[in-house]
Design a protein around this motif. Sequence first.
Motif, PDB file in Angstrom:
ATOM      1  N   PHE A 173      -8.222  10.460  -2.631  1.00 51.88           N
ATOM      2  CA  PHE A 173      -6.863  10.618  -2.834  1.00 51.88           C
ATOM      3  C   PHE A 173      -6.074   9.539  -2.578  1.00 51.88           C
ATOM      4  CE2 PHE A 173      -9.102  14.762  -1.570  1.00 51.88           C
ATOM      5  CZ  PHE A 173      -8.500  15.619  -2.564  1.00 51.88           C
ATOM      6  N   LEU A 174      -6.508   8.480  -2.011  1.00 55.98           N
ATOM      7  CA  LEU A 174      -5.813   7.292  -1.880  1.00 55.98           C
ATOM      8  C   LEU A 174      -6.057   6.096  -3.183  1.00 55.98           C
ATOM      9  CD1 LEU A 174      -6.303   6.209   1.933  1.00 55.98           C
ATOM     10  CD2 LEU A 174      -4.285   7.653   0.769  1.00 55.98           C
ATOM     11  N   MET A 175      -6.825   6.344  -3.845  1.00 54.71           N
ATOM     12  CA  MET A 175      -7.208   5.226  -4.746  1.00 54.71           C
ATOM     13  C   MET A 175      -6.255   5.166  -5.762  1.00 54.71           C
ATOM     14  SD  MET A 175      -9.775   3.270  -5.595  1.00 54.71           S
ATOM     15  CE  MET A 175     -11.326   3.451  -5.313  1.00 54.71           C
ATOM     16  N   PRO A 176      -5.770   6.152  -6.344  1.00 50.75           N
ATOM     17  CA  PRO A 176      -4.730   5.967  -7.415  1.00 50.75           C
ATOM     18  C   PRO A 176      -3.591   5.344  -6.922  1.00 50.75           C
ATOM     19  CG  PRO A 176      -5.261   8.136  -7.466  1.00 50.75           C
ATOM     20  CD  PRO A 176      -5.880   7.576  -6.203  1.00 50.75           C
ATOM     21  N   GLY A 177      -3.060   5.601  -5.544  1.00 48.90           N
ATOM     22  CA  GLY A 177      -1.880   4.746  -4.887  1.00 48.90           C
ATOM     23  C   GLY A 177      -2.308   3.293  -4.540  1.00 48.90           C
ATOM     24  N   ALA A 178      -3.625   3.275  -4.276  1.00 50.06           N
ATOM     25  CA  ALA A 178      -4.198   1.850  -4.076  1.00 50.06           C
ATOM     26  C   ALA A 178      -4.150   0.855  -5.261  1.00 50.06           C
ATOM     27  CB  ALA A 178      -5.552   1.951  -3.375  1.00 50.06           C
ATOM     28  N   VAL A 179      -4.591   1.517  -6.324  1.00 50.01           N
ATOM     29  CA  VAL A 179      -4.458   0.918  -7.699  1.00 50.01           C
ATOM     30  C   VAL A 179      -3.042   0.606  -8.039  1.00 50.01           C
ATOM     31  CG1 VAL A 179      -4.827   0.909 -10.054  1.00 50.01           C
ATOM     32  CG2 VAL A 179      -6.371   1.718  -8.411  1.00 50.01           C
ATOM     33  N   ALA A 180      -2.145   1.278  -7.721  1.00 47.69           N
ATOM     34  CA  ALA A 180      -0.821   0.989  -8.080  1.00 47.69           C
ATOM     35  C   ALA A 180      -0.147   0.040  -7.050  1.00 47.69           C
ATOM     36  CB  ALA A 180      -0.090   2.284  -7.932  1.00 47.69           C
ATOM     37  N   GLY A 181      -0.472   0.040  -5.819  1.00 47.36           N
ATOM     38  CA  GLY A 181      -0.009  -0.844  -4.607  1.00 47.36           C
ATOM     39  C   GLY A 181      -0.569  -2.127  -5.073  1.00 47.36           C
ATOM     40  N   ALA A 182      -1.972  -2.475  -5.474  1.00 48.58           N
ATOM     41  CA  ALA A 182      -2.550  -3.489  -5.766  1.00 48.58           C
ATOM     42  C   ALA A 182      -2.081  -4.157  -7.111  1.00 48.58           C
ATOM     43  CB  ALA A 182      -3.882  -3.445  -5.844  1.00 48.58           C
ATOM     44  N   THR A 183      -1.380  -3.404  -8.100  1.00 49.53           N
ATOM     45  CA  THR A 183      -0.682  -4.072  -8.955  1.00 49.53           C
ATOM     46  C   THR A 183       0.588  -4.638  -8.760  1.00 49.53           C
ATOM     47  OG1 THR A 183      -1.730  -2.190 -10.488  1.00 49.53           O
ATOM     48  CG2 THR A 183       0.152  -3.559 -11.535  1.00 49.53           C
ATOM     49  N   LEU A 184       1.249  -3.884  -7.921  1.00 59.26           N
ATOM     50  CA  LEU A 184       2.479  -4.364  -7.444  1.00 59.26           C
ATOM     51  C   LEU A 184       2.172  -5.837  -6.576  1.00 59.26           C
ATOM     52  CD1 LEU A 184       4.177  -1.234  -5.961  1.00 59.26           C
ATOM     53  CD2 LEU A 184       4.730  -2.437  -8.172  1.00 59.26           C
ATOM     54  N   MET A 185       1.262  -5.772  -5.840  1.00 58.50           N
ATOM     55  CA  MET A 185       0.859  -7.097  -5.073  1.00 58.50           C
ATOM     56  C   MET A 185       0.346  -8.285  -5.854  1.00 58.50           C
ATOM     57  SD  MET A 185      -1.221  -7.287  -1.673  1.00 58.50           S
ATOM     58  CE  MET A 185      -2.813  -6.942  -2.183  1.00 58.50           C
ATOM     59  N   ALA A 186      -0.270  -7.844  -6.937  1.00 56.24           N
ATOM     60  CA  ALA A 186      -0.725  -8.794  -7.895  1.00 56.24           C
ATOM     61  C   ALA A 186       0.557  -9.549  -8.508  1.00 56.24           C
ATOM     62  CB  ALA A 186      -1.645  -8.375  -8.945  1.00 56.24           C
ATOM     63  N   ARG A 187       1.376  -8.833  -8.885  1.00 55.49           N
ATOM     64  CA  ARG A 187       2.598  -9.333  -9.503  1.00 55.49           C
ATOM     65  C   ARG A 187       3.090 -10.374  -8.453  1.00 55.49           C
ATOM     66  NH1 ARG A 187       4.594  -6.638 -13.909  1.00 55.49           N
ATOM     67  NH2 ARG A 187       6.662  -7.734 -13.413  1.00 55.49           N
ATOM     68  N   PHE A 246       0.725  -1.179   0.011  1.00 56.33           N
ATOM     69  CA  PHE A 246       0.088   0.011  -0.065  1.00 56.33           C
ATOM     70  C   PHE A 246       0.915   1.298   0.084  1.00 56.33           C
ATOM     71  CE2 PHE A 246      -1.813   3.389   2.693  1.00 56.33           C
ATOM     72  CZ  PHE A 246      -2.946   3.679   2.017  1.00 56.33           C
ATOM     73  N   LEU A 247       2.027   1.286   0.776  1.00 58.36           N
ATOM     74  CA  LEU A 247       2.925   2.394   0.907  1.00 58.36           C
ATOM     75  C   LEU A 247       3.721   2.570  -0.516  1.00 58.36           C
ATOM     76  CD1 LEU A 247       4.412   2.147   4.581  1.00 58.36           C
ATOM     77  CD2 LEU A 247       2.267   3.671   3.690  1.00 58.36           C
ATOM     78  N   LYS A 248       4.125   1.365  -0.924  1.00 58.69           N
ATOM     79  CA  LYS A 248       4.822   1.515  -2.354  1.00 58.69           C
ATOM     80  C   LYS A 248       3.752   2.022  -3.318  1.00 58.69           C
ATOM     81  CE  LYS A 248       7.933  -2.532  -1.543  1.00 58.69           C
ATOM     82  NZ  LYS A 248       8.589  -3.598  -1.852  1.00 58.69           N
ATOM     83  N   GLY A 249       2.623   1.663  -3.461  1.00 55.54           N
ATOM     84  CA  GLY A 249       1.633   2.318  -4.361  1.00 55.54           C
ATOM     85  C   GLY A 249       1.510   3.555  -4.293  1.00 55.54           C
ATOM     86  N   GLN A 250       1.423   4.309  -2.873  1.00 53.94           N
ATOM     87  CA  GLN A 250       1.288   5.799  -2.791  1.00 53.94           C
ATOM     88  C   GLN A 250       2.748   6.481  -3.216  1.00 53.94           C
ATOM     89  OE1 GLN A 250      -1.616   6.924  -2.027  1.00 53.94           O
ATOM     90  NE2 GLN A 250      -2.489   4.865  -1.721  1.00 53.94           N
ATOM     91  N   ARG A 251       3.716   5.873  -2.837  1.00 47.62           N
ATOM     92  CA  ARG A 251       4.943   6.500  -3.563  1.00 47.62           C
ATOM     93  C   ARG A 251       5.120   6.596  -4.699  1.00 47.62           C
ATOM     94  NH1 ARG A 251       7.447   3.440   0.985  1.00 47.62           N
ATOM     95  NH2 ARG A 251       8.096   1.843  -0.180  1.00 47.62           N
ATOM     96  N   HIS A 265       4.941   9.979  -9.744  1.00 54.35           N
ATOM     97  CA  HIS A 265       4.344  10.270 -11.090  1.00 54.35           C
ATOM     98  C   HIS A 265       3.104  11.033 -10.963  1.00 54.35           C
ATOM     99  CE1 HIS A 265       6.666   6.381 -11.388  1.00 54.35           C
ATOM    100  NE2 HIS A 265       7.048   6.694 -12.813  1.00 54.35           N
ATOM    101  N   GLY A 266       3.319  12.264 -10.867  1.00 56.09           N
ATOM    102  CA  GLY A 266       2.190  13.330 -10.796  1.00 56.09           C
ATOM    103  C   GLY A 266       1.119  13.250 -11.828  1.00 56.09           C
ATOM    104  N   LYS A 267       1.423  13.005 -12.983  1.00 58.24           N
ATOM    105  CA  LYS A 267       0.471  13.077 -14.126  1.00 58.24           C
ATOM    106  C   LYS A 267      -0.670  11.958 -13.955  1.00 58.24           C
ATOM    107  CE  LYS A 267       0.125  13.343 -19.040  1.00 58.24           C
ATOM    108  NZ  LYS A 267       0.807  13.477 -20.414  1.00 58.24           N
ATOM    109  N   GLN A 268       0.297  10.794 -13.420  1.00 57.21           N
ATOM    110  CA  GLN A 268      -0.815   9.495 -13.389  1.00 57.21           C
ATOM    111  C   GLN A 268      -1.505   9.654 -12.245  1.00 57.21           C
ATOM    112  OE1 GLN A 268      -1.114   6.988 -15.692  1.00 57.21           O
ATOM    113  NE2 GLN A 268       0.208   8.343 -16.888  1.00 57.21           N
ATOM    114  N   TYR A 269      -1.233  10.493 -11.299  1.00 51.18           N
ATOM    115  CA  TYR A 269      -2.000  10.727  -9.952  1.00 51.18           C
ATOM    116  C   TYR A 269      -2.848  11.702 -10.430  1.00 51.18           C
ATOM    117  CZ  TYR A 269      -3.039  11.979  -5.154  1.00 51.18           C
ATOM    118  OH  TYR A 269      -3.892  12.025  -3.993  1.00 51.18           O
ATOM    119  N   GLY A 270      -2.723  12.592 -11.020  1.00 53.65           N
ATOM    120  CA  GLY A 270      -3.670  13.488 -11.269  1.00 53.65           C
ATOM    121  C   GLY A 270      -5.119  12.983 -11.971  1.00 53.65           C
ATOM    122  N   PHE A 271      -4.841  12.124 -13.162  1.00 51.96           N
ATOM    123  CA  PHE A 271      -5.717  11.501 -13.860  1.00 51.96           C
ATOM    124  C   PHE A 271      -6.663  10.493 -13.064  1.00 51.96           C
ATOM    125  CE2 PHE A 271      -3.261  12.592 -17.739  1.00 51.96           C
ATOM    126  CZ  PHE A 271      -4.391  13.368 -18.329  1.00 51.96           C
ATOM    127  N   GLY A 272      -5.759   9.770 -11.986  1.00 55.69           N
ATOM    128  CA  GLY A 272      -6.469   8.809 -11.149  1.00 55.69           C
ATOM    129  C   GLY A 272      -7.178   9.378 -10.113  1.00 55.69           C
TER     130      GLY A 272
END
Length: 264
Positions: free
Chosen positions: A228-242, A11-16, A21-28
């Motif tokens: 505000f946590l959703m984009p990072g949550a998606v990123a963290g979940a992707t890392l965990m899925a791997r 979860f923390l890795k996803g937020q980091r 990647h500010g542009k991805q965060y903004g779209f997210g």
Amino acid sequence: MRDLGAGFRYFLKGQRWVARHGKQYGFGLIPGLITLVLYAGALVALALWGEDFVSWSTPFADDWSSPWQGLFRGFLTAVLFVLGLLLSVVTFTAVTLLIGQPFYENLSEKVDRDVSPDGSAPESGLPLWRELWISGRDSLRIVLRAALWGVLLFALGFTPVVGQTVVPMLGVVVTGFFLTEELTAVALQRRRVELRDRLTLLRSRKTLIWSFGTPLAAAFLVPFVAVFLMPGAVAGATLMARELLGEETQEDGAPAPDQESVSR
């Protein structure tokens, strides 16, 4: 036991990752903001007209004497609002992911490319309409499962002592599992992993899933925070899925060779 804190680290890795990647965060943020406005409107309507709905649906109490009529209908109105609030928490992620399917697919793919040793990302090969259909169908199935758990936990909430202590904590844990399923689905659907297989995969690493989803579910009790946590949550979940699939990942998401332009 190694999984106990591993999920929270993802979860923390996803937020980091989204912080870098500010542009991805903004779209997210866009899908979450849209969903928040829709849910806020629904809850305001429930607060304004919930009492009228309860009065309309309980005509048998019209002739009850005071104060029993007011107490009965007031209790039902409160129950109705609490159920609406619980349902909004449980379904917020599913609806946001459905609305933001193209946004989060793109974000998840960027994460995959960023951390993959060869800079590649799995692709479903399906047209967008088909991906939306599968996402909506699977989300509905998960919401129905979560709703059944919600009704059960709500009923158990009337149990003295246990209902006021254990049940709320259990509710956050259960919600965390379903939130994690919805979030990891973004990456796993792209890998053509069906819902039944996804649930089996998640159940095989329950401690990992709970340590990721439980703190997230607690934070998502406040929908504004969830946006505000959703984009990072998606990123963290992707890392965990791997990790769940045993895919190799570069430490800390260092750009893969020839992929620096993708990361930017």
